[in-house]
Motif scaffolding. Structure first.
Motif, PDB file in Angstrom:
ATOM      1  N   TYR A   1     -59.249   1.037 -23.900  1.00 50.82           N
ATOM      2  CA  TYR A   1     -59.819  -0.301 -23.886  1.00 50.82           C
ATOM      3  C   TYR A   1     -59.199  -1.155 -22.792  1.00 50.82           C
ATOM      4  CZ  TYR A   1     -61.953   0.839 -28.363  1.00 50.82           C
ATOM      5  OH  TYR A   1     -62.690   1.422 -29.350  1.00 50.82           O
ATOM      6  N   LYS A   2     -60.030  -2.035 -22.226  1.00 52.71           N
ATOM      7  CA  LYS A   2     -59.540  -3.012 -21.263  1.00 52.71           C
ATOM      8  C   LYS A   2     -58.458  -3.868 -21.919  1.00 52.71           C
ATOM      9  CE  LYS A   2     -63.405  -5.106 -20.182  1.00 52.71           C
ATOM     10  NZ  LYS A   2     -64.434  -5.876 -19.439  1.00 52.71           N
ATOM     11  N   GLY A   3     -57.416  -4.178 -21.139  1.00 56.43           N
ATOM     12  CA  GLY A   3     -56.336  -4.996 -21.664  1.00 56.43           C
ATOM     13  C   GLY A   3     -55.330  -4.244 -22.497  1.00 56.43           C
ATOM     14  N   SER A   4     -55.498  -2.922 -22.624  1.00 60.87           N
ATOM     15  CA  SER A   4     -54.530  -2.105 -23.370  1.00 60.87           C
ATOM     16  C   SER A   4     -53.855  -1.140 -22.393  1.00 60.87           C
ATOM     17  CB  SER A   4     -55.232  -1.356 -24.506  1.00 60.87           C
ATOM     18  OG  SER A   4     -56.173  -0.436 -23.991  1.00 60.87           O
ATOM     19  N   ASP A   5     -53.424   0.004 -22.873  1.00 66.22           N
ATOM     20  CA  ASP A   5     -52.805   0.969 -21.965  1.00 66.22           C
ATOM     21  C   ASP A   5     -53.387   2.356 -22.194  1.00 66.22           C
ATOM     22  OD1 ASP A   5     -51.383   1.224 -24.451  1.00 66.22           O
ATOM     23  OD2 ASP A   5     -49.880   2.408 -23.395  1.00 66.22           O
ATOM     24  N   LEU A   6     -53.216   3.193 -21.176  1.00 64.45           N
ATOM     25  CA  LEU A   6     -53.749   4.550 -21.172  1.00 64.45           C
ATOM     26  C   LEU A   6     -52.594   5.543 -21.260  1.00 64.45           C
ATOM     27  CD1 LEU A   6     -56.093   6.618 -20.624  1.00 64.45           C
ATOM     28  CD2 LEU A   6     -55.586   6.332 -18.191  1.00 64.45           C
ATOM     29  N   HIS A   7     -52.715   6.484 -22.195  1.00 62.92           N
ATOM     30  CA  HIS A   7     -51.723   7.551 -22.361  1.00 62.92           C
ATOM     31  C   HIS A   7     -52.177   8.781 -21.586  1.00 62.92           C
ATOM     32  CE1 HIS A   7     -49.960  11.055 -24.381  1.00 62.92           C
ATOM     33  NE2 HIS A   7     -51.173  11.413 -24.729  1.00 62.92           N
ATOM     34  N   LEU A   8     -51.253   9.360 -20.786  1.00 59.17           N
ATOM     35  CA  LEU A   8     -51.523  10.601 -20.062  1.00 59.17           C
ATOM     36  C   LEU A   8     -50.411  11.606 -20.332  1.00 59.17           C
ATOM     37  CD1 LEU A   8     -51.960   8.143 -17.526  1.00 59.17           C
ATOM     38  CD2 LEU A   8     -53.464  10.022 -16.930  1.00 59.17           C
ATOM     39  N   GLU A   9     -50.799  12.863 -20.472  1.00 57.52           N
ATOM     40  CA  GLU A   9     -49.795  13.908 -20.679  1.00 57.52           C
ATOM     41  C   GLU A   9     -50.328  15.238 -20.165  1.00 57.52           C
ATOM     42  OE1 GLU A   9     -47.076  15.696 -24.346  1.00 57.52           O
ATOM     43  OE2 GLU A   9     -47.832  13.637 -24.403  1.00 57.52           O
ATOM     44  N   ALA A  10     -49.428  16.073 -19.631  1.00 58.05           N
ATOM     45  CA  ALA A  10     -49.814  17.396 -19.144  1.00 58.05           C
ATOM     46  C   ALA A  10     -48.582  18.294 -19.070  1.00 58.05           C
ATOM     47  CB  ALA A  10     -50.481  17.305 -17.772  1.00 58.05           C
ATOM     48  N   GLU A  11     -48.791  19.578 -19.292  1.00 52.16           N
ATOM     49  CA  GLU A  11     -47.745  20.586 -19.094  1.00 52.16           C
ATOM     50  C   GLU A  11     -47.912  21.185 -17.703  1.00 52.16           C
ATOM     51  OE1 GLU A  11     -45.354  21.297 -21.210  1.00 52.16           O
ATOM     52  OE2 GLU A  11     -46.092  19.988 -22.812  1.00 52.16           O
ATOM     53  N   ILE A  12     -46.799  21.333 -16.976  1.00 51.12           N
ATOM     54  CA  ILE A  12     -46.848  21.849 -15.603  1.00 51.12           C
ATOM     55  C   ILE A  12     -45.973  23.087 -15.499  1.00 51.12           C
ATOM     56  CG2 ILE A  12     -46.339  21.345 -13.179  1.00 51.12           C
ATOM     57  CD1 ILE A  12     -46.756  18.344 -13.956  1.00 51.12           C
ATOM     58  N   ASN A  13     -46.566  24.179 -15.045  1.00 49.26           N
ATOM     59  CA  ASN A  13     -45.834  25.412 -14.783  1.00 49.26           C
ATOM     60  C   ASN A  13     -45.825  25.660 -13.285  1.00 49.26           C
ATOM     61  OD1 ASN A  13     -45.395  26.321 -17.603  1.00 49.26           O
ATOM     62  ND2 ASN A  13     -47.629  26.410 -17.640  1.00 49.26           N
ATOM     63  N   ALA A  14     -44.633  25.684 -12.700  1.00 47.89           N
ATOM     64  CA  ALA A  14     -44.530  25.797 -11.245  1.00 47.89           C
ATOM     65  C   ALA A  14     -43.425  26.783 -10.871  1.00 47.89           C
ATOM     66  CB  ALA A  14     -44.237  24.429 -10.638  1.00 47.89           C
ATOM     67  N   GLU A  15     -43.745  27.711  -9.950  1.00 43.96           N
ATOM     68  CA  GLU A  15     -42.730  28.645  -9.462  1.00 43.96           C
ATOM     69  C   GLU A  15     -41.710  27.916  -8.601  1.00 43.96           C
ATOM     70  OE1 GLU A  15     -44.332  32.030  -7.521  1.00 43.96           O
ATOM     71  OE2 GLU A  15     -45.542  32.660  -9.235  1.00 43.96           O
ATOM     72  N   GLY A  16     -42.167  26.899  -7.852  1.00 40.05           N
ATOM     73  CA  GLY A  16     -41.265  26.093  -7.047  1.00 40.05           C
ATOM     74  C   GLY A  16     -40.992  24.770  -7.747  1.00 40.05           C
ATOM     75  N   ILE A  17     -39.903  24.146  -7.388  1.00 40.26           N
ATOM     76  CA  ILE A  17     -39.564  22.840  -7.968  1.00 40.26           C
ATOM     77  C   ILE A  17     -40.641  21.825  -7.583  1.00 40.26           C
ATOM     78  CG2 ILE A  17     -37.885  20.948  -7.889  1.00 40.26           C
ATOM     79  CD1 ILE A  17     -35.714  23.029  -7.477  1.00 40.26           C
ATOM     80  N   VAL A  18     -41.026  20.999  -8.531  1.00 44.97           N
ATOM     81  CA  VAL A  18     -42.063  19.994  -8.287  1.00 44.97           C
ATOM     82  C   VAL A  18     -41.525  18.924  -7.336  1.00 44.97           C
ATOM     83  CG1 VAL A  18     -43.404  18.152  -9.363  1.00 44.97           C
ATOM     84  CG2 VAL A  18     -43.231  20.382 -10.482  1.00 44.97           C
ATOM     85  N   ARG A  19     -42.333  18.554  -6.351  1.00 43.72           N
ATOM     86  CA  ARG A  19     -41.953  17.514  -5.396  1.00 43.72           C
ATOM     87  C   ARG A  19     -42.555  16.162  -5.768  1.00 43.72           C
ATOM     88  NH1 ARG A  19     -43.521  18.846   0.570  1.00 43.72           N
ATOM     89  NH2 ARG A  19     -45.583  18.180  -0.125  1.00 43.72           N
ATOM     90  N   SER A  20     -43.771  16.159  -6.308  1.00 38.47           N
ATOM     91  CA  SER A  20     -44.408  14.899  -6.691  1.00 38.47           C
ATOM     92  C   SER A  20     -45.558  15.163  -7.649  1.00 38.47           C
ATOM     93  CB  SER A  20     -44.922  14.139  -5.459  1.00 38.47           C
ATOM     94  OG  SER A  20     -45.972  14.855  -4.840  1.00 38.47           O
ATOM     95  N   ILE A  21     -45.873  14.120  -8.426  1.00 36.66           N
ATOM     96  CA  ILE A  21     -47.024  14.137  -9.315  1.00 36.66           C
ATOM     97  C   ILE A  21     -47.793  12.841  -9.048  1.00 36.66           C
ATOM     98  CG2 ILE A  21     -47.831  14.184 -11.707  1.00 36.66           C
ATOM     99  CD1 ILE A  21     -45.180  15.560 -12.440  1.00 36.66           C
ATOM    100  N   SER A  22     -49.092  12.956  -8.789  1.00 32.16           N
ATOM    101  CA  SER A  22     -49.894  11.786  -8.441  1.00 32.16           C
ATOM    102  C   SER A  22     -51.046  11.599  -9.410  1.00 32.16           C
ATOM    103  CB  SER A  22     -50.459  11.919  -7.023  1.00 32.16           C
ATOM    104  OG  SER A  22     -49.408  12.009  -6.068  1.00 32.16           O
ATOM    105  N   ILE A  23     -51.378  10.324  -9.656  1.00 31.65           N
ATOM    106  CA  ILE A  23     -52.528   9.970 -10.476  1.00 31.65           C
ATOM    107  C   ILE A  23     -53.454   9.079  -9.651  1.00 31.65           C
ATOM    108  CG2 ILE A  23     -53.270   8.501 -12.396  1.00 31.65           C
ATOM    109  CD1 ILE A  23     -52.493  11.134 -13.414  1.00 31.65           C
ATOM    110  N   ASP A  24     -54.737   9.385  -9.722  1.00 31.52           N
ATOM    111  CA  ASP A  24     -55.762   8.578  -9.043  1.00 31.52           C
ATOM    112  C   ASP A  24     -56.866   8.282 -10.056  1.00 31.52           C
ATOM    113  OD1 ASP A  24     -57.612   7.415  -7.371  1.00 31.52           O
ATOM    114  OD2 ASP A  24     -58.224   9.281  -6.417  1.00 31.52           O
ATOM    115  N   ILE A  25     -57.131   6.994 -10.288  1.00 33.05           N
ATOM    116  CA  ILE A  25     -58.208   6.587 -11.196  1.00 33.05           C
ATOM    117  C   ILE A  25     -59.134   5.651 -10.433  1.00 33.05           C
ATOM    118  CG2 ILE A  25     -58.781   5.470 -13.383  1.00 33.05           C
ATOM    119  CD1 ILE A  25     -55.920   6.024 -14.314  1.00 33.05           C
ATOM    120  N   HIS A  26     -60.409   5.959 -10.416  1.00 31.58           N
ATOM    121  CA  HIS A  26     -61.371   5.090  -9.746  1.00 31.58           C
ATOM    122  C   HIS A  26     -62.696   5.135 -10.493  1.00 31.58           C
ATOM    123  CE1 HIS A  26     -61.810   9.101  -7.883  1.00 31.58           C
ATOM    124  NE2 HIS A  26     -63.097   8.814  -7.881  1.00 31.58           N
ATOM    125  N   ALA A  27     -63.509   4.118 -10.262  1.00 25.13           N
ATOM    126  CA  ALA A  27     -64.751   3.972 -11.008  1.00 25.13           C
ATOM    127  C   ALA A  27     -65.851   4.852 -10.437  1.00 25.13           C
ATOM    128  CB  ALA A  27     -65.193   2.516 -10.998  1.00 25.13           C
TER     129      ALA A  27
END
Length: 263
Positions: free
Chosen positions: A59-85
């Motif tokens: 809902y507008k005016g509230s907050d959004l929960h995000l979660e994910a499991e990541i399996n990587a052979e190399g160490i993670v350098r960055s995680i990015s989120i992009d939200i657009h209409a």
């Protein structure tokens, strides 16, 4: 003489064999970098932040929960989120919302991290469908993205609106509509006023404002059904009518219309 030729040929063969093994070794090393598996994203979920919902809406005016499991052979350098209409129309007093953020928290720059964030959703953006993309990049330069669609909803919805279009002064007019408020209704304000009406003899300027709370306070769903009296002394003409619903979190929803007061 033949022996010397054979020795020379043997030396050349040995050199070519060595070079072949060396180049093959380098090629294998290079392939080891480029062929390393890209990160794998699983259990990607998003929804209402208040209860960590996995349903893809918030809902507008509230907050959004995000979660994910990541399996990587190399160490993670960055995680990015992009939200657009996706093709939502920006209404009056609304602004377009494009959200981008790159996370480099120490807790994410490891092998196989769990991504978990909450993002505030502005209250003045259009409701509708939004595209959301999660991208994970490791230190080897490999990246993986996963996407989905998020429905952003109004916390207050006014529907089935019905109101008289004209009313004779000295009588009343009828109005009714349904209210859905996920956070509960705080109150409903009705504001009626005119612009630049000539005040005749025996007439008095009419500005009406009333706050309705009884029967509505903290209700998630309610029907507003009222009859509003128009004074006999109100000048005839067009009046602006504004209904404002406020919820328990301070969000508001307005509905405006007009009514003609006749003599």
């Amino acid at each position: 003489m033949k022996t010397n030729i054979m020795k020379s040929n043997f030396k050349l063969l040995a050199i070519f064999t060595f070079l072949g093994l060396f180049l093959n070794s380098c090629s294998s090393d290079d392939d080891g970098v480029s062929d390393a598996s890209a990160p794998v994203i699983t259990n990607f979920e998003f929804g209402e932040g208040s209860d960590h919902s996995t349903e893809p809406f918030a809902y507008k005016g509230s907050d959004l929960h995000l979660e994910a499991e990541i399996n990587a052979e190399g160490i993670v350098r960055s995680i990015s989120i992009d939200i657009h209409a996706d093709d939502v129309q920006v209404g009056e007093d609304e602004v377009e919302w494009d959200y981008e953020n790159t996370y480099t928290n120490a807790s994410y720059l490891v092998i196989n991290p769990t991504f978990h964030e909450h993002i505030d959703i502005p209250s003045n953006i259009p409701a509708g469908e939004y595209h959301i993309v999660l991208t994970v990049t490791d230190e080897l330069g490999n990246s993986t993205e996963i996407e989905g669609h998020l429905e952003i909803l109004d916390p207050i919805v006014i529907s089935d609106f019905s109101m008289d279009t004209t009313v004779q002064r000295g009588s009343d007019f009828h109005v009714e509509f349904m209210i859905d408020a996920v956070n509960g209704i705080h109150n409903i304000t009705v504001d009626i006023h005119a612009h630049d009406l000539t005040i005749g003899e025996g007439e008095v300027e009419w500005d009406y404002e009333e706050i309705f709370e009884d029967g509505f306070h903290e209700e998630i769903e309610a029907e507003f059904h009222k009859h509003i009296d128009v004074p006999l002394t109100a000048p005839a003409g067009e009046y602006h009518v504004l209904f404002t619903v406020e919820d328990e979190d301070g969000n508001t929803k307005e509905y405006e219309t007009h009514i003609d007061v006749t003599a």
